[in-house]
Design an enzyme around this catalytic site. Structure first.
Site, PDB file in Angstrom:
ATOM      1  N   PHE A 146       0.959  -1.037   0.032  1.00  0.00           N
ATOM      2  CA  PHE A 146      -0.023   0.107  -0.155  1.00  0.00           C
ATOM      3  C   PHE A 146       0.817   1.364   0.074  1.00  0.00           C
ATOM      4  CE2 PHE A 146      -2.420   3.463   1.768  1.00  0.00           C
ATOM      5  CZ  PHE A 146      -3.522   3.038   1.193  1.00  0.00           C
TER       6      PHE A 146
ATOM      7  N   ASP B 175       9.567   2.353   1.373  1.00  0.00           N
ATOM      8  CA  ASP B 175       8.310   3.206   1.808  1.00  0.00           C
ATOM      9  C   ASP B 175       8.532   2.919   3.216  1.00  0.00           C
ATOM     10  OD1 ASP B 175       5.974   4.453   2.420  1.00  0.00           O
ATOM     11  OD2 ASP B 175       4.748   3.430   0.909  1.00  0.00           O
TER      12      ASP B 175
ATOM     13  N   THR C 128       4.042  23.362  -5.250  1.00  0.00           N
ATOM     14  CA  THR C 128       3.898  24.810  -4.662  1.00  0.00           C
ATOM     15  C   THR C 128       4.379  25.058  -3.371  1.00  0.00           C
ATOM     16  OG1 THR C 128       1.698  24.912  -6.027  1.00  0.00           O
ATOM     17  CG2 THR C 128       1.931  26.235  -4.092  1.00  0.00           C
TER      18      THR C 128
END
Length: 377
Positions: free
Chosen positions: A94, A203, A258
């Site tokens: 996941f 991860d 951003t």
């Protein structure tokens, strides 16, 4: 908010925000010089795909000498500017809920139904049998089967022109069922990845920041060289990833967004790390986790018809129930009794207490767990 922290601590934190090397050294990230912050976990997962692809293509070209054709076709999602590269992942893994991260997420249909996808390789993750000491040969055989499958997938996809730019793997498959593999599995996996000129992305969104008793669980593997990239989020207050020099893009704005993280969250992280050090919480987590695992094994021994495969590192702990229905009933009854647990995989129940969880709390949890369990029998 800034008034909560002493001015000296704020100066240290601001220095860490402005100087990634200061941040890396303060938080034990000693195997890398490069760090990128994001706001949450999905962007950092996706961008490790990106930097793996960028680095592989730079290696294949022999540098950053892009052709005009590559520049022109990239704008329109066409080759050669946008090559048909892939990322290999594992069944039961996941890695997020956005469209790109879902390409490597393989747990529940509800996460992926109706979403467009791509033909990216996925290999089996080992399904170990417990207790580990009684199943050494069989588990080694299972791990080798999965490694052989990884090697075969590299061969298939690379030969057909869909080069595998990276392999993403969780140290412990959390959502997929708290699935573990041995340090040797990850060492051999790294060898396969390096042999194929690909990159290893670990991860640590779930396992990082102390719950296993280690700041970074992959450090327990004893890899000869660090992973190429490691992702983090949530428990580290802000999403991001750290990575080796080879994965650093050579041009600005190849990897950008951003916000590029949230400096205010680093203030919270700074305080969290200091508390972890001052109160020696990783050692506390290890002691409490051992108490919890030992206690669950004892309860499992008294109720082997409904419980099995107790496992865990630190307080990152799980036990299998006889089926999903029984597991779900047990979770609900435990919640009513004041113990918050969760489900993962097909029939696993997982514990995820906070870092301040102590042995005395483990004793309370174990007593409540067995009392609640008996009411369902």
């Amino acid at each position: 908010m800034l008034q909560v922290w002493p001015s000296s601590r704020r100066r240290q934190t601001c220095a860490a925000v402005n100087d990634p090397n200061a941040f890396l050294s303060r938080y034990g990230l000693n195997d890398t010089n490069d760090l990128t912050f994001e706001v949450c976990n999905c962007p950092d997962i996706i961008l490790t795909y990106s930097i793996s692809a960028i680095s592989l293509r730079r290696k294949q070209r022999g540098g950053s000498n892009y052709s005009d054709e590559e520049k022109e076709t990239a704008v329109f999602n066409q080759a050669p500017g946008c090559p048909n590269l892939t990322i290999l992942s594992f069944k039961g893994g996941f890695h997020g809920r956005t469209m790109a991260s879902l390409l490597c997420t393989h747990t529940k249909w509800v996460h992926k139904l109706d979403f467009p996808s791509l033909d990216w390789p996925m290999a089996d993750f080992p399904k170990l049998k417990y207790p580990l000491e009684d199943n050494v040969a069989e588990n080694a055989k299972e791990e080798q089967r999965c490694l052989d499958q990884v090697a075969e997938l590299f061969d298939i996809y690379n030969k057909r022109g869909n080069d595998v730019a990276g392999v993403i793997v969780e140290p412990i498959q959390a959502e997929g069922g708290d699935n573990y593999a041995s340090p040797n599995f990850f060492k051999e996996l790294q060898k396969i990845i390096k042999k194929n000129n690909s990159y290893m992305v670990v991860d640590e969104v779930q396992t990082g920041a102390g719950a296993t008793g280690e700041m970074w669980y992959h450090e327990t593997w004893g890899l000869p060289t660090p992973p190429d990239a490691v992702t983090f989020s949530k428990k580290m207050m802000s999403g991001g990833y750290y990575y080796t020099d080879e994965l650093r893009p050579t041009e600005g704005y190849r990897v950008f967004n951003t916000w590029m993280g949230d400096p205010s969250k680093v203030l919270f992280l700074e305080e969290m790390i200091e508390i972890m050090k001052d109160e020696d919480l990783l050692a506390e987590v290890t002691r409490a986790g051992n108490k919890l695992v030992d206690g669950l094994n004892e309860i499992q021994g008294r109720h082997p018809d409904v419980l099995s495969a107790t496992r865990g590192g630190g307080v990152f702990v799980a036990v299998d129930c006889k089926d999903a229905s029984f597991r779900d009933k047990l979770i609900a009854q435990l919640r009513n009794a004041g113990i918050h647990t969760g489900g993962c995989g097909d029939n696993s129940l997982r514990f995820r207490p906070m870092l301040i969880f102590q042995e005395k709390h483990a004793n309370i949890a174990l007593d409540t767990f067995e009392t609640t369990l008996k009411k369902l029998l």
